[in-house]
Motif scaffolding. Structure first.
Motif, PDB file in Angstrom:
ATOM      1  N   GLN A 166       0.835  -1.206   0.000  1.00  0.00           N
ATOM      2  CA  GLN A 166       0.000   0.000   0.000  1.00  0.00           C
ATOM      3  C   GLN A 166       0.868   1.254   0.000  1.00  0.00           C
ATOM      4  OE1 GLN A 166      -2.605   0.868   3.468  1.00  0.00           O
ATOM      5  NE2 GLN A 166      -4.277   0.795   1.977  1.00  0.00           N
ATOM      6  N   THR A 167       1.984   1.231   0.735  1.00  0.00           N
ATOM      7  CA  THR A 167       2.890   2.388   0.706  1.00  0.00           C
ATOM      8  C   THR A 167       3.485   2.562  -0.689  1.00  0.00           C
ATOM      9  OG1 THR A 167       4.928   1.200   1.351  1.00  0.00           O
ATOM     10  CG2 THR A 167       3.493   1.993   3.129  1.00  0.00           C
ATOM     11  N   LEU A 168       3.769   1.467  -1.367  1.00  0.00           N
ATOM     12  CA  LEU A 168       4.308   1.552  -2.727  1.00  0.00           C
ATOM     13  C   LEU A 168       3.289   2.179  -3.665  1.00  0.00           C
ATOM     14  CD1 LEU A 168       6.371   0.943  -4.920  1.00  0.00           C
ATOM     15  CD2 LEU A 168       5.487  -1.407  -5.017  1.00  0.00           C
ATOM     16  N   GLU A 169       2.044   1.728  -3.583  1.00  0.00           N
ATOM     17  CA  GLU A 169       1.016   2.285  -4.462  1.00  0.00           C
ATOM     18  C   GLU A 169       0.763   3.752  -4.157  1.00  0.00           C
ATOM     19  OE1 GLU A 169      -3.178   0.871  -6.490  1.00  0.00           O
ATOM     20  OE2 GLU A 169      -2.474  -0.131  -4.677  1.00  0.00           O
ATOM     21  N   ALA A 170       0.826   4.135  -2.884  1.00  0.00           N
ATOM     22  CA  ALA A 170       0.617   5.534  -2.510  1.00  0.00           C
ATOM     23  C   ALA A 170       1.742   6.409  -3.050  1.00  0.00           C
ATOM     24  CB  ALA A 170       0.528   5.655  -0.993  1.00  0.00           C
ATOM     25  N   SER A 171       2.981   5.967  -2.937  1.00  0.00           N
ATOM     26  CA  SER A 171       4.104   6.748  -3.464  1.00  0.00           C
ATOM     27  C   SER A 171       4.019   6.863  -4.976  1.00  0.00           C
ATOM     28  CB  SER A 171       5.433   6.104  -3.057  1.00  0.00           C
ATOM     29  OG  SER A 171       5.661   6.229  -1.672  1.00  0.00           O
ATOM     30  N   GLY A 172       3.597   5.786  -5.632  1.00  0.00           N
ATOM     31  CA  GLY A 172       3.412   5.849  -7.082  1.00  0.00           C
ATOM     32  C   GLY A 172       2.352   6.851  -7.475  1.00  0.00           C
ATOM     33  N   ALA A 173       1.270   6.925  -6.688  1.00  0.00           N
ATOM     34  CA  ALA A 173       0.205   7.883  -6.980  1.00  0.00           C
ATOM     35  C   ALA A 173       0.699   9.317  -6.807  1.00  0.00           C
ATOM     36  CB  ALA A 173      -0.996   7.619  -6.075  1.00  0.00           C
ATOM     37  N   LEU A 174       1.566   9.546  -5.817  1.00  0.00           N
ATOM     38  CA  LEU A 174       2.144  10.878  -5.636  1.00  0.00           C
ATOM     39  C   LEU A 174       2.956  11.292  -6.862  1.00  0.00           C
ATOM     40  CD1 LEU A 174       3.399  10.797  -1.922  1.00  0.00           C
ATOM     41  CD2 LEU A 174       1.516  12.153  -2.843  1.00  0.00           C
ATOM     42  N   LEU A 175       3.813  10.393  -7.340  1.00  0.00           N
ATOM     43  CA  LEU A 175       4.626  10.726  -8.507  1.00  0.00           C
ATOM     44  C   LEU A 175       3.750  10.949  -9.727  1.00  0.00           C
ATOM     45  CD1 LEU A 175       7.295  11.156  -9.935  1.00  0.00           C
ATOM     46  CD2 LEU A 175       7.506   8.674 -10.180  1.00  0.00           C
ATOM     47  N   SER A 176       2.768  10.095  -9.925  1.00  0.00           N
ATOM     48  CA  SER A 176       1.881  10.246 -11.069  1.00  0.00           C
ATOM     49  C   SER A 176       1.174  11.596 -11.028  1.00  0.00           C
ATOM     50  CB  SER A 176       0.852   9.110 -11.082  1.00  0.00           C
ATOM     51  OG  SER A 176      -0.040   9.249 -12.167  1.00  0.00           O
ATOM     52  N   ALA A 177       0.686  11.984  -9.852  1.00  0.00           N
ATOM     53  CA  ALA A 177      -0.021  13.266  -9.728  1.00  0.00           C
ATOM     54  C   ALA A 177       0.907  14.439 -10.011  1.00  0.00           C
ATOM     55  CB  ALA A 177      -0.616  13.391  -8.333  1.00  0.00           C
ATOM     56  N   MET A 178       2.139  14.377  -9.526  1.00  0.00           N
ATOM     57  CA  MET A 178       3.073  15.476  -9.757  1.00  0.00           C
ATOM     58  C   MET A 178       3.453  15.568 -11.229  1.00  0.00           C
ATOM     59  SD  MET A 178       3.338  17.107  -7.027  1.00  0.00           S
ATOM     60  CE  MET A 178       4.477  18.232  -7.804  1.00  0.00           C
ATOM     61  N   VAL A 179       3.671  14.437 -11.877  1.00  0.00           N
ATOM     62  CA  VAL A 179       4.017  14.446 -13.303  1.00  0.00           C
ATOM     63  C   VAL A 179       2.854  14.993 -14.121  1.00  0.00           C
ATOM     64  CG1 VAL A 179       4.543  12.958 -15.292  1.00  0.00           C
ATOM     65  CG2 VAL A 179       5.707  12.588 -13.104  1.00  0.00           C
ATOM     66  N   ARG A 180       1.641  14.626 -13.744  1.00  0.00           N
ATOM     67  CA  ARG A 180       0.456  15.061 -14.486  1.00  0.00           C
ATOM     68  C   ARG A 180       0.228  16.569 -14.371  1.00  0.00           C
ATOM     69  NH1 ARG A 180      -3.170  11.615 -16.122  1.00  0.00           N
ATOM     70  NH2 ARG A 180      -2.676  10.131 -14.456  1.00  0.00           N
ATOM     71  N   THR A 181       0.536  17.130 -13.212  1.00  0.00           N
ATOM     72  CA  THR A 181       0.179  18.526 -12.963  1.00  0.00           C
ATOM     73  C   THR A 181       1.340  19.506 -13.133  1.00  0.00           C
ATOM     74  OG1 THR A 181       0.550  18.194 -10.586  1.00  0.00           O
ATOM     75  CG2 THR A 181      -1.691  17.901 -11.396  1.00  0.00           C
ATOM     76  N   ALA A 182       2.567  19.036 -13.098  1.00  0.00           N
ATOM     77  CA  ALA A 182       3.713  19.939 -13.235  1.00  0.00           C
ATOM     78  C   ALA A 182       3.846  20.416 -14.676  1.00  0.00           C
ATOM     79  CB  ALA A 182       5.000  19.246 -12.800  1.00  0.00           C
ATOM     80  N   SER A 183       4.264  21.654 -14.842  1.00  0.00           N
ATOM     81  CA  SER A 183       4.516  22.179 -16.185  1.00  0.00           C
ATOM     82  C   SER A 183       5.663  21.417 -16.834  1.00  0.00           C
ATOM     83  CB  SER A 183       4.878  23.663 -16.102  1.00  0.00           C
ATOM     84  OG  SER A 183       5.439  24.105 -17.328  1.00  0.00           O
ATOM     85  N   PRO A 184       5.559  21.126 -18.133  1.00  0.00           N
ATOM     86  CA  PRO A 184       6.682  20.468 -18.817  1.00  0.00           C
ATOM     87  C   PRO A 184       7.978  21.276 -18.756  1.00  0.00           C
ATOM     88  CG  PRO A 184       4.700  20.420 -20.180  1.00  0.00           C
ATOM     89  CD  PRO A 184       4.413  21.327 -19.033  1.00  0.00           C
ATOM     90  N   ASP A 185       7.863  22.564 -18.459  1.00  0.00           N
ATOM     91  CA  ASP A 185       9.044  23.425 -18.384  1.00  0.00           C
ATOM     92  C   ASP A 185       9.767  23.334 -17.047  1.00  0.00           C
ATOM     93  OD1 ASP A 185       8.561  24.383 -20.963  1.00  0.00           O
ATOM     94  OD2 ASP A 185       7.236  25.957 -20.215  1.00  0.00           O
TER      95      ASP A 185
END
Length: 341
Positions: A225-244
Motif C-alpha cells: 500500500q505504501t508503494l502504491e501511494a508513493s506511485g500515486a504521488l509521482l503520477s499526480a506530480m508528473v500530471r500537474t507539473a509544467s513540462p518546463d
C-alpha cells in the motif's frame, strides 16, 4: 492570480442521456446524484469536468467550440468504430491513406467532435519517440503491486535477487524512490543543485537510505500500500507539473517526463529483483519498456527484446554479442536539451 476552467458546460435536450454518452466516450461516469430526467448531469475528467444542462432551445448551427478526442489504448480507426457503436454519427471523414487526418463525428444531439490519431500513431507518423506519461507511472506501479501481492511467500526478509537488500527493504526503497522523485517536482522553485532536504537514513548498516519506511505491523499488504501511494504521488506530480519545470537529480537536471521515466525504471527493475527473491514471474509490457528506454537510454540497442534490453542496460541481464553492463546510469536530462555530438 489567474483563473482555471471549472466546468465545460454544454446545453442539450436531455442532460442525463447526453452525459451518459460522453461518460462512455471518456471512460468516466456520471456523478452519483445524477438520474434520468435531472436538468443537469456532471461527467468528471482528469482535467475540466463536463456539465450537461437541459435547455428548451434546439441546436441550430455548427458549434463554435468542439472537442478533439485522442484514444488512449487503441487506434484512431478503432476508436471511431467504438464511438459509432455508442451512438455517434459520422459527419466528415478526413482520414488520409497515409494514416494522417481525423474523423469528424457528432454525438447523439448533433454536437460535432473530432477523433484524432493516438499518441502511438502520431509517433510512428512523425518518427518521434512516444513520451512517458503519468499514466505509465500508474500502470507500472499497479502491475508491480498486483504481481507481488500474488506471491505465496510469507517471509519477505529473503534476498531480493542479486541485491544485498531483502525483498521487504527493496520494496521500501522503491516506495522511497517514487516519493523522492515526486517531491523534487513539488516546490514552486524546484532545486537545481540538490535534493529537497528530507532526512534519509538506513535502518541497518548496509540497508537502503530512505525517508519512507513501512510499518512492519501492517504486513506485506501494508508495504504494498505504501508503494502504491508513493506511485500515486509521482503520477499526480508528473500530471500537474509544467513540462518546463526542471529539478535536480544526481544524473542530471531533469523534467517531469524524466522523473516519470526514472520512477518506472526503478519500479520495473526492482520488481524484477523482488520477484526473483519471491519466486514470482515478472515480465512487464514491451511497449512500456520501449518508452522508458527511449527517454533514459537513447543509445540502447533497438533490435532486441525491450525488457531484456532494459535489464541489460541496468546490469541485470546479458545480451548476445555485447559485454555485460557493470556500471551504468541513465540519461536524466531532457533529450532535446542535450548538445549534439
Amino acid at each position: 492570480m489567474t483563473s482555471h476552467v471549472h466546468h465545460v458546460t454544454i446545453d442539450c435536450a436531455d442532460a442525463y442521456k447526453l452525459g451518459t454518452f460522453w461518460a462512455e466516450v471518456l471512460g468516466s461516469s456520471l456523478a452519483d446524484d445524477d438520474f434520468p430526467g435531472d436538468p443537469e448531469a456532471l461527467v468528471r475528467t482528469p482535467s475540466a469536468a463536463l456539465l450537461f444542462v437541459t435547455v428548451p432551445e434546439p441546436k441550430s448551427v455548427k458549434n463554435r467550440i468542439h472537442f478533439d478526442i485522442q484514444p488512449d489504448d487503441r487506434t484512431r480507426d478503432e476508436e471511431v468504430e467504438r464511438l459509432l457503436a455508442l451512438g455517434a454519427t459520422l459527419v466528415a471523414d478526413r482520414r488520409r491513406p497515409d494514416g494522417r487526418g481525423w474523423a469528424t463525428l457528432a454525438d447523439p444531439e448533433g454536437n460535432e467532435f473530432c477523433v484524432e490519431c493516438s499518441a502511438g500513431e502520431r509517433a510512428r507518423l512523425t518518427g518521434k519517440r512516444l513520451p512517458v506519461t503519468a499514466d505509465d507511472v500508474t500502470s507500472a506501479v499497479r502491475l508491480t503491486v498486483d504481481t507481488l501481492a500474488g506471491s505465496p511467500a510469507e517471509d519477505w526478509r529473503i534476498p531480493a535477487g542479486t541485491l544485498t537488500w531483502d525483498c521487504w527493504e527493496t520494496v521500501e526503497h522503491l516506495s522511497d524512490d517514487l516519493f523522492a522523485y515526486a517531491v523534487q517536482l513539488g516546490p514552486r522553485r524546484p532545486p537545481l543543485e540538490s535534493e529537497v532536504p528530507y532526512r534519509w537514513a538506513p535502518e541497518r548498516e548496509g540497508g537502503p537510505w530512505n525517508a519512507i519506511f513501512a510499518d512492519p505491523e501492517a504486513g506485506t499488504a501494508g508495504l504494498l500500500q505504501t508503494l502504491e501511494a508513493s506511485g500515486a504521488l509521482l503520477s499526480a506530480m508528473v500530471r500537474t507539473a509544467s513540462p518546463d519545470v526542471r529539478s535536480h537529480h544526481s544524473y542530471g537536471v531533469s523534467d517531469p517526463e524524466g522523473f516519470a521515466a526514472m520512477g518506472i525504471v526503478e519500479t520495473l527493475v526492482h520488481a524484477h529483483d523482488v520477484a526473483e527473491g519471491l519466486g514470482v514471474t515478472w515480465t512487464p509490457p514491451a511497449d512500456l519498456c520501449d518508452r522508458v528506454l527511449g527517454r533514459l537510454f537513447p543509445d540502447a540497442p533497438a533490435d532486441e527484446d525491450r525488457w531484456t534490453v532494459l535489464l541489460w542496460s541496468t546490469g541485470r541481464a546479458d545480451l548476445p554479442g555485447r559485454e555485460r553492463v557493470t556500471s551504468w546510469k541513465w540519461h536524466g536530462a531532457p533529450l532535446e536539451e542535450t548538445p549534439k555530438r
